[in-house]
Write an enzyme that holds these catalytic residues in place. Structure first.
Site, PDB file in Angstrom:
ATOM      1  N   ILE A  94       0.843  -1.203   0.000  1.00 41.73           N
ATOM      2  CA  ILE A  94       0.000   0.000   0.000  1.00 41.73           C
ATOM      3  C   ILE A  94       0.878   1.254   0.000  1.00 41.73           C
ATOM      4  CG2 ILE A  94      -1.781   1.290   1.261  1.00 41.73           C
ATOM      5  CD1 ILE A  94      -2.816  -1.457   2.292  1.00 41.73           C
ATOM      6  N   ARG A 110      -4.062   1.578  10.922  1.00 42.66           N
ATOM      7  CA  ARG A 110      -4.890   1.160  12.052  1.00 42.66           C
ATOM      8  C   ARG A 110      -4.816   2.250  13.108  1.00 42.66           C
ATOM      9  NH1 ARG A 110      -6.950  -1.917   9.188  1.00 42.66           N
ATOM     10  NH2 ARG A 110      -7.256  -4.164   9.390  1.00 42.66           N
ATOM     11  N   GLU A 125     -12.518   2.069  17.359  1.00 38.99           N
ATOM     12  CA  GLU A 125     -13.559   2.039  16.322  1.00 38.99           C
ATOM     13  C   GLU A 125     -14.758   1.226  16.788  1.00 38.99           C
ATOM     14  OE1 GLU A 125     -12.371   0.817  12.339  1.00 38.99           O
ATOM     15  OE2 GLU A 125     -10.701   2.215  12.464  1.00 38.99           O
ATOM     16  N   HIS A 176     -13.260   4.603   8.193  1.00 39.39           N
ATOM     17  CA  HIS A 176     -12.539   3.388   7.748  1.00 39.39           C
ATOM     18  C   HIS A 176     -12.968   2.982   6.330  1.00 39.39           C
ATOM     19  CE1 HIS A 176     -10.181  -0.274   9.454  1.00 39.39           C
ATOM     20  NE2 HIS A 176      -9.990  -0.161   8.145  1.00 39.39           N
TER      21      HIS A 176
HETATM   22  C1  GLV Z   1      -8.704  -2.800   6.118  1.00 38.18           C
HETATM   23  O1  GLV Z   1      -8.513  -2.018   6.988  1.00 38.18           O
HETATM   24  C2  GLV Z   1      -7.900  -3.931   5.859  1.00 38.18           C
HETATM   25  O2  GLV Z   1      -7.028  -4.255   6.689  1.00 38.18           O
HETATM   26  O3  GLV Z   1      -8.098  -4.601   4.849  1.00 38.18           O
END
Ligand code: GLV
Length: 322
Positions: A161, A241, A270, A288
């Site tokens: 990511i 997170r 959350e 999220h």
């Molecule tokens: C989303 O937060 C994931 O971990 O896929």
């Protein structure tokens, strides 16, 4: 309802993934749209051979024991798997899987949206208009951070990511620095990225974006002592997170103007959002949404089902957790 050797799906997945589950030729116990209560989770899992869960379900030793010794796989519908006690699962011979690779681009897209939103005060401007606040264009009105005028984006966690964020950031003329990685990078990526240890990255970045998993090592990676290193105009973006950031320390830094702003897609408790964050104009908040794009969600859910199906069929899981 207690089945035996069933697949327990505590929350509804996408329609295509639900159809694939139905085709598995196993009894299914399916929850609903919302997360199960703890009691529902413990009851639903009893006797299950597989659990296809989401990041909102805590799968700990008690859940694994409630399932029983026939449980073979916990397929988490998320790339992050901090909600699953992997060690406890391994002790019980249960395979844990996640969904890497299918949500990198969607999460990176949202990250860029948040970078732009907080740097260019988009959400703040939207709130201003919705409140009916009188306004007129002015040379000094709502001036934000000029991303393309040599700003540096610091990426903490240069995995799939983080690297997808870097690709997008370069198109915005951002200079990219990142924490050191074990990922195999291509030559272009390596040449275009400067690798810095966290303290130096924090000192140098105009925008810091978090892309590391939540582990005991990364819990509260952003806390008072690390926030003390950032520049007062710097912006923090978190799509990883909530637990990677110490909320109290971030709120204090924001309130005292020791950091320029934040864009947060994830939270420590959350779905609760610390009410102090709601009061701050220089904070952008989203619920999220990192992977919340249609094709991505479908791919995540289908990969989770494929993982469960493989283990149930005695084959290796496509994406076991590392
Ligand atoms: C989303 O937060 C994931 O971990 O896929």
């Amino acid at each position: 309802m207690e089945e035996q050797d069933h697949v327990y799906v505590p929350r509804l997945l996408t329609g295509d993934a639900m159809a694939e589950l139905a085709a598995l030729d196993r009894p299914l116990v399916v929850g609903r749209e919302e997360p199960p209560t703890r009691e529902e989770m413990l009851a639903g899992v009893a006797g299950a051979a597989a659990v296809v869960c989401t990041l909102t379900e805590r799968v700990d030793a008690a859940v694994l024991d409630a399932a029983g010794p026939q449980l073979r796989v916990v397929a988490n519908t998320a790339v992050g798997f901090d909600n699953v006690d992997v060690a406890a699962a391994r002790e019980r011979g249960v395979v844990v899987t996640n969904t890497p690779g299918v949500l990198d681009r969607a999460t990176a897209d949202l990250t860029m949206g948040l970078v732009l939103a907080v740097a260019r005060r988009i959400a703040e401007g939207d709130r201003l208009l919705r409140r009916g606040t009188p306004w007129v264009w002015g040379p000094r009105m709502m001036v934000g951070l000029d991303l393309s005028a040599g700003a540096t984006l610091g990426i903490v966690g240069f995995g799939r990511i983080g690297r997808a964020v870097a690709r997008r950031a370069r198109a915005f003329d951002l200079r990219v620095v990142a924490t050191p990685t074990r990922a195999a990078l291509d030559d272009d990526e390596r040449a275009a990225t400067e690798f810095l240890e966290l303290p130096e990255l924090l000192r140098r970045s105009d925008v810091v974006s978090l892309h590391c998993p939540l582990t005991p090592d990364t819990r509260h990676l952003v806390r008072a002592e690390t926030l003390a290193l950032v520049q007062p105009h710097a912006l923090l973006v978190n799509t990883a997170r909530g637990g990677v950031v110490d909320t109290d320390a971030l709120v204090a830094a924001l309130q005292e103007g020791r950091i320029g702003g934040a864009a947060l897609d994830v939270f420590e408790d959350e779905p609760d959002v610390d009410p102090r964050l709601l009061e701050l104009e220089n904070v952008v908040l989203t619920p999220h949404l990192g992977s919340a794009a249609a094709a991505t969600r479908s791919a995540m859910c289908r990969l989770a089902v494929a993982n469960a199906a493989a283990v149930l069929a005695g084959r290796p899981a496509p994406t076991p957790v590392p």
